[in-house]
Enzyme design. Structure first.
Site, PDB file in Angstrom:
ATOM      1  N   CYS A  13       0.868  -1.175   0.000  1.00 33.17           N
ATOM      2  CA  CYS A  13       0.000   0.000   0.000  1.00 33.17           C
ATOM      3  C   CYS A  13       0.901   1.219   0.000  1.00 33.17           C
ATOM      4  O   CYS A  13       1.607   1.479   0.975  1.00 33.17           O
ATOM      5  CB  CYS A  13      -0.903   0.009   1.229  1.00 33.17           C
ATOM      6  SG  CYS A  13      -1.878   1.516   1.406  1.00 33.17           S
ATOM      7  N   GLU A  27      -4.024   1.014  -6.032  1.00 32.81           N
ATOM      8  CA  GLU A  27      -3.059   0.018  -6.490  1.00 32.81           C
ATOM      9  C   GLU A  27      -3.003   0.084  -8.005  1.00 32.81           C
ATOM     10  O   GLU A  27      -3.974   0.485  -8.660  1.00 32.81           O
ATOM     11  CB  GLU A  27      -3.452  -1.378  -6.005  1.00 32.81           C
ATOM     12  CG  GLU A  27      -2.342  -2.400  -6.088  1.00 32.81           C
ATOM     13  CD  GLU A  27      -1.065  -1.940  -5.402  1.00 32.81           C
ATOM     14  OE1 GLU A  27      -0.184  -1.412  -6.125  1.00 32.81           O
ATOM     15  OE2 GLU A  27      -0.954  -2.081  -4.181  1.00 32.81           O
TER      16      GLU A  27
END
Length: 236
Positions: A2, A113
């Site tokens: 992340c 992402e």
């Protein structure tokens, strides 16, 4: 991993969502493009420094994203420790002490992402139905150049735990933030839980994240861009 997330929640919202006892520091502005080394709001439980035997209070306070271990010679390496693999967090020297005593939550509306495609990298915004609680760890690094009573003596930093992504989002990236469900928040934040075996059990008990991805603009790739338009869907 992340490496970018969004948190547009105000302090008042987080106080209600996480039953905060004490708000520390000034409120941060909302951000739809939180990046490594940014200041972020974290939820943690801690006894007053002057009375460590007192009942810990649940705090909302500001930390810097990118963990700096207390034994680090300088804080520059924090940018490399924005994430910690939940499977090994109780073993790695950089995270082990924090896993035992300094666990926290990072509130988020979702995270970004990038999926590799033949045409390049397509960013996605992954989200749920409400505020997400990322499992995190925090540390305090003492600046040796400052006296003990200096207000900037202690640098507060954090890392976000990650886990294997479920099939629904695994095609985008194989890692995803570890989410703490409501029934495990109290135990996760409890600083009296110091046994690393118990911490491993808590991690194992957390269900796989169930999130929904939507393609978003490549503008999120530039940290200078910020605003609610970054999470709006686009045609991939």
């Amino acid at each position: 991993m992340c490496g970018r997330y969004a948190n547009a929640r105000r302090d008042a919202d987080l106080v209600t969502a996480f039953a905060i006892d004490e708000v520390v520091g000034e409120e941060l502005p909302p951000s739809w493009n939180v990046a490594p080394t940014d200041q972020v709001r974290a939820v943690l439980e801690r006894a007053p420094r002057q009375d460590p035997e007192a009942t810990p209070a649940r705090q909302l306070r500001t930390v810097r994203w990118g963990l700096v271990p207390s034994w680090a010679k300088d804080p520059r390496g924090g940018a490399r420790l924005i994430n910690a693999r939940s499977e090994t967090v109780t073993e790695k020297p950089a995270f082990r002490k924090a896993a035992a005593r300094r666990r926290c939550l990072l509130a988020a509306d979702g995270y970004y992402e990038w999926e590799k495609t033949p045409e390049g990298k397509q960013p996605y915004f992954l989200h749920g139905d409400g505020v997400l609680a990322f499992a995190g760890l925090y540390e305090l690094w003492p600046d040796p150049a400052l006296p003990d009573d200096h207000p900037d003596r202690w640098l507060w930093t954090n890392t976000i735990l990650t886990t294997q992504a479920a099939d629904a989002i695994g095609h985008i990236h194989d890692r995803t933030p570890l989410l703490v469900p409501a029934d495990l928040i109290d135990a996760w934040l409890d600083p009296s839980v110091e046994d690393l075996g118990t911490v491993r059990e808590m991690v194992a008990a957390m269900p796989k994240p169930v999130l929904r991805p939507r393609p978003v603009s490549a503008a999120v790739g530039d940290v200078r861009n910020d605003g609610p338009e970054l999470i709006e869907p686009v045609e991939p």
